[in-house]
Design a protein around this motif. Structure first.
Motif, PDB file in Angstrom:
ATOM      1  N   ASP A   7      -1.149  12.069  -9.826  1.00 13.07           N
ATOM      2  CA  ASP A   7      -1.217  11.714 -11.239  1.00 13.07           C
ATOM      3  C   ASP A   7      -1.300  10.207 -11.403  1.00 13.07           C
ATOM      4  N   SER A   8      -2.161   9.553 -10.605  1.00 11.76           N
ATOM      5  CA  SER A   8      -2.241   8.092 -10.591  1.00 11.76           C
ATOM      6  C   SER A   8      -3.558   7.610 -11.173  1.00 11.76           C
ATOM      7  N   ASP A   9      -3.466   6.487 -11.868  1.00 14.35           N
ATOM      8  CA  ASP A   9      -4.689   5.818 -12.300  1.00 14.35           C
ATOM      9  C   ASP A   9      -5.328   5.090 -11.132  1.00 14.35           C
ATOM     10  N   ILE A  10      -4.488   4.490 -10.288  1.00 13.22           N
ATOM     11  CA  ILE A  10      -5.021   3.708  -9.177  1.00 13.22           C
ATOM     12  C   ILE A  10      -4.098   3.807  -7.972  1.00 13.22           C
ATOM     13  N   ALA A  11      -4.696   3.991  -6.804  1.00  8.79           N
ATOM     14  CA  ALA A  11      -3.968   3.969  -5.538  1.00  8.79           C
ATOM     15  C   ALA A  11      -4.220   2.623  -4.877  1.00  8.79           C
ATOM     16  N   VAL A  12      -3.155   1.904  -4.594  1.00 11.28           N
ATOM     17  CA  VAL A  12      -3.241   0.606  -3.921  1.00 11.28           C
ATOM     18  C   VAL A  12      -2.908   0.826  -2.452  1.00 11.28           C
ATOM     19  N   GLY A  19      -1.130  -6.850  -1.887  1.00 18.24           N
ATOM     20  CA  GLY A  19      -1.109  -5.515  -2.455  1.00 18.24           C
ATOM     21  C   GLY A  19       0.038  -5.304  -3.421  1.00 18.24           C
ATOM     22  N   VAL A  20       1.234  -5.791  -3.066  1.00 17.84           N
ATOM     23  CA  VAL A  20       2.397  -5.602  -3.936  1.00 17.84           C
ATOM     24  C   VAL A  20       2.250  -6.412  -5.218  1.00 17.84           C
ATOM     25  N   ALA A  21       1.758  -7.657  -5.102  1.00 19.45           N
ATOM     26  CA  ALA A  21       1.542  -8.464  -6.307  1.00 19.45           C
ATOM     27  C   ALA A  21       0.512  -7.814  -7.223  1.00 19.45           C
ATOM     28  N   CYS A  22      -0.547  -7.256  -6.639  1.00 17.74           N
ATOM     29  CA  CYS A  22      -1.566  -6.575  -7.441  1.00 17.74           C
ATOM     30  C   CYS A  22      -1.011  -5.292  -8.074  1.00 17.74           C
ATOM     31  N   ALA A  23      -0.209  -4.536  -7.318  1.00 20.78           N
ATOM     32  CA  ALA A  23       0.381  -3.308  -7.855  1.00 20.78           C
ATOM     33  C   ALA A  23       1.255  -3.619  -9.061  1.00 20.78           C
ATOM     34  N   LEU A  24       2.046  -4.685  -8.977  1.00 15.18           N
ATOM     35  CA  LEU A  24       2.886  -5.080 -10.106  1.00 15.18           C
ATOM     36  C   LEU A  24       2.035  -5.492 -11.298  1.00 15.18           C
ATOM     37  N   GLN A  25       0.992  -6.268 -11.056  1.00  8.83           N
ATOM     38  CA  GLN A  25       0.109  -6.706 -12.136  1.00  8.83           C
ATOM     39  C   GLN A  25      -0.534  -5.511 -12.839  1.00  8.83           C
ATOM     40  N   ALA A  27       0.500  -2.376 -12.890  1.00 15.93           N
ATOM     41  CA  ALA A  27       1.510  -1.583 -13.593  1.00 15.93           C
ATOM     42  C   ALA A  27       1.869  -2.233 -14.922  1.00 15.93           C
ATOM     43  N   ARG A  28       1.955  -3.536 -14.945  1.00 16.66           N
ATOM     44  CA  ARG A  28       2.251  -4.236 -16.189  1.00 16.66           C
ATOM     45  C   ARG A  28       1.125  -4.117 -17.208  1.00 16.66           C
ATOM     46  N   GLN A  29      -0.061  -3.820 -16.717  1.00 18.55           N
ATOM     47  CA  GLN A  29      -1.197  -3.593 -17.611  1.00 18.55           C
ATOM     48  C   GLN A  29      -1.285  -2.143 -18.071  1.00 18.55           C
ATOM     49  N   GLY A  30      -0.276  -1.359 -17.736  1.00 17.90           N
ATOM     50  CA  GLY A  30      -0.213   0.018 -18.207  1.00 17.90           C
ATOM     51  C   GLY A  30      -0.781   1.056 -17.268  1.00 17.90           C
ATOM     52  N   ARG A  31      -1.140   0.666 -16.053  1.00 18.45           N
ATOM     53  CA  ARG A  31      -1.699   1.617 -15.091  1.00 18.45           C
ATOM     54  C   ARG A  31      -0.577   2.383 -14.381  1.00 18.45           C
ATOM     55  N   ARG A  32      -0.846   3.634 -14.074  1.00 20.95           N
ATOM     56  CA  ARG A  32       0.038   4.431 -13.222  1.00 20.95           C
ATOM     57  C   ARG A  32      -0.398   4.183 -11.778  1.00 20.95           C
ATOM     58  N   VAL A  33       0.452   3.504 -11.014  1.00 20.30           N
ATOM     59  CA  VAL A  33       0.061   2.961  -9.713  1.00 20.30           C
ATOM     60  C   VAL A  33       0.805   3.680  -8.597  1.00 20.30           C
ATOM     61  N   LEU A  34       0.036   4.083  -7.572  1.00 17.85           N
ATOM     62  CA  LEU A  34       0.600   4.607  -6.330  1.00 17.85           C
ATOM     63  C   LEU A  34       0.323   3.589  -5.242  1.00 17.85           C
ATOM     64  N   LEU A  35       1.365   3.110  -4.570  1.00 10.94           N
ATOM     65  CA  LEU A  35       1.246   2.130  -3.495  1.00 10.94           C
ATOM     66  C   LEU A  35       1.418   2.847  -2.166  1.00 10.94           C
ATOM     67  N   ILE A  36       0.483   2.642  -1.242  1.00  9.44           N
ATOM     68  CA  ILE A  36       0.487   3.350   0.042  1.00  9.44           C
ATOM     69  C   ILE A  36       0.392   2.342   1.177  1.00  9.44           C
ATOM     70  N   ASP A  37       1.217   2.516   2.186  1.00  6.92           N
ATOM     71  CA  ASP A  37       1.136   1.674   3.384  1.00  6.92           C
ATOM     72  C   ASP A  37       1.712   2.449   4.554  1.00  6.92           C
ATOM     73  N   ARG A  38       1.202   2.152   5.747  1.00  8.41           N
ATOM     74  CA  ARG A  38       1.710   2.823   6.944  1.00  8.41           C
ATOM     75  C   ARG A  38       3.091   2.293   7.333  1.00  8.41           C
ATOM     76  N   GLY A 219       7.264   1.309 -12.742  1.00  8.06           N
ATOM     77  CA  GLY A 219       6.690   2.628 -12.554  1.00  8.06           C
ATOM     78  C   GLY A 219       5.856   2.830 -11.314  1.00  8.06           C
ATOM     79  N   VAL A 220       5.704   1.809 -10.473  1.00 15.05           N
ATOM     80  CA  VAL A 220       4.920   1.963  -9.248  1.00 15.05           C
ATOM     81  C   VAL A 220       5.662   2.872  -8.281  1.00 15.05           C
ATOM     82  N   ARG A 221       4.948   3.835  -7.724  1.00 11.24           N
ATOM     83  CA  ARG A 221       5.516   4.733  -6.714  1.00 11.24           C
ATOM     84  C   ARG A 221       4.979   4.354  -5.346  1.00 11.24           C
ATOM     85  N   PHE A 222       5.820   4.501  -4.335  1.00  9.77           N
ATOM     86  CA  PHE A 222       5.430   4.129  -2.977  1.00  9.77           C
ATOM     87  C   PHE A 222       5.483   5.341  -2.063  1.00  9.77           C
ATOM     88  N   VAL A 223       4.457   5.468  -1.209  1.00 10.50           N
ATOM     89  CA  VAL A 223       4.422   6.492  -0.171  1.00 10.50           C
ATOM     90  C   VAL A 223       4.088   5.811   1.152  1.00 10.50           C
TER      91      VAL A 223
END
Length: 416
Positions: A7-12, A19-25, A27-38, A219-223
């Motif tokens: 249910d994400s607008d954008i996967a980072v 990546g984290v700075a962009c994910a925060l930016q 999310a502050r613009q109203g996007r539902r953000v999923l952050l993914i990293d190994r 609201g950023v979620r991390f996997v």
């Protein structure tokens, strides 16, 4: 493979500093953000960078003298710039592009592109850290480039002139000025260049963690997952990983030195991305030795005071993504420091580290919006990832909103 409903607008993809700075930016613009990293956030190259806000570094990562240095690069495993001879065949196309970009016209474009990012970096970081209440993690106290040999004075003066021509604030300091500001440095230092509009971070890893916490609060979620590939479709993008399949309307690729494979899978574009493997040595007992970051012109490394010690960093090694680290290169930094201080640095309890800096042959990152807006790109910042992360997040946010003039030709993917 298990399908994961996001249910994400954008996967980072990529949870380093960019990546984290962009994910925060986003999310502050109203996007539902999923952050993914190994890995956990901040555990890649962002963990061990030099901590220096290097706004003064407006020139490409190499010059034409690299041709003269190539034999030494291949033969000296402890040199400040090393090319693993086993990696040479794979590296040659990248180095060929690098040399072509050192011609006058491409070089001017690179300098203009680096300047445009660097000139906005200090203000962007001040605003970003202020917005999360952690301005204390950064000290705007300048940085110093010192020299020891009489014959280096002319080279330093030439560098000062070039920097002034590019609008970089810079002051020449005499030996007495250096001694007054950094009393523990050796009297053998003959002077240096001071850059007043720079500074350093007291704990680069903590900066990523604080930004990540702010992103989660927005609201950023991390996997934690290894993204292996993906494809585009009418509804957006599907990413495949070792933890299942992720779906989003857009994807941002910001996984540093690992960005090329996913970029090619989604856009069909092969990016000439390589890695400058960088090393550091952390000296826990030396946090009070210097008042600000100090770089040695002749020895070619930087020393940055941090909350947990003094960080020695700055070597460059070209050996690819998969070769094991050569930690003796990190320990070499301590040997290089001998003679720079009135009393040698204490290496008791020191810890070595190696990270992968993502580098493109024109010394510019890719910051772009492609594939009808389904793919956003922010990677390839070479050794300026920390410096340019906050301003990159601002630019990326404008790209995501399709603001007029947000696309900048110098950073577009189609330049390759």
């Amino acid at each position: 493979m298990v399908a994961v409903s996001t249910d994400s607008d954008i996967a980072v993809v990529g949870a380093g500093i960019v990546g984290v700075a962009c994910a925060l930016q986003l999310a502050r613009q109203g996007r539902r953000v999923l952050l993914i990293d190994r890995q956990q956030p901040g555990h890649g190259a962002s963990y061990g960078n030099a901590g220096h806000l290097a706004t003064e570094q407006v020139f490409p990562i190499a010059d034409l003298t690299i041709l003269k240095r190539l034999p030494r690069m291949l033969l000296d495993p402890m040199g400040p710039l090393r090319l693993d001879w086993k990696y040479l065949p794979k590296a040659l196309p990248w180095f060929t592009r690098l040399l072509l970009n050192l011609r006058p016209a491409p070089s001017r474009r690179s300098v203009a592109g680096i300047r445009a990012l660097n000139e906005g970096s200090l203000g962007a970081w001040q605003r970003l850290l202020g917005s999360i209440g952690r301005s204390d993690l950064f000290k705007e106290d300048g940085s110093l480039l010192v020299f020891e040999r009489p014959e280096s004075h002319q080279a330093l003066h030439a560098l000062q002139t070039r920097m002034q021509q590019q609008g970089v604030p810079v002051e020449f300091w005499s030996a007495a000025s250096v001694s007054a500001a950094a009393a523990q440095l050796s009297p053998s230092i003959r002077g240096g260049l001071f850059f007043p509009r720079t500074g350093h971070f007291l704990d680069p890893y903590r900066v990523v963690c604080e930004l990540f916490e702010a992103a989660q609060a927005n609201g950023v979620r991390f996997v934690q997952a290894q993204v292996n590939g993906g494809h585009l479709h009418g509804q957006g993008v599907t990413l495949s990983s070792d933890q299942g399949t992720f779906h989003a309307r857009q994807v941002l690729i910001s996984c540093g030195a690992h960005s090329a494979h996913l970029t090619q899978a989604l856009t069909g574009k092969r990016v000439p991305l390589d890695t400058e493997r960088g090393y550091h040595l952390m000296l826990p007992g030396e946090s009070q030795r210097l008042p600000f970051a100090v770089t040695s012109l002749e020895r070619k490394f930087i020393m940055t005071p941090m909350a947990d010690g003094l960080r020695l960093a700055g070597t460059v090694e070209f050996a690819g993504l998969d070769a094991p680290p050569s930690m003796q290169r990190a320990w070499q930094l301590h040997r290089l420091s001998k003679g720079l201080f009135q009393r040698d640095l204490d290496a008791e309890g020191a810890t070595p580290w190696m990270g992968l800096r993502p580098s493109l042959p024109d010394s510019l990152p890719v910051i772009d919006r492609v594939c009808d807006g389904r793919v956003l790109l922010a990677f390839g910042h070479q050794h300026l990832g920390l410096t340019q992360a906050a301003v990159t997040a601002q630019w990326l946010g404008r790209l995501a909103e399709r603001e007029p003039g947000a696309e900048v030709k110098a950073y577009r993917l189609d330049r390759f």
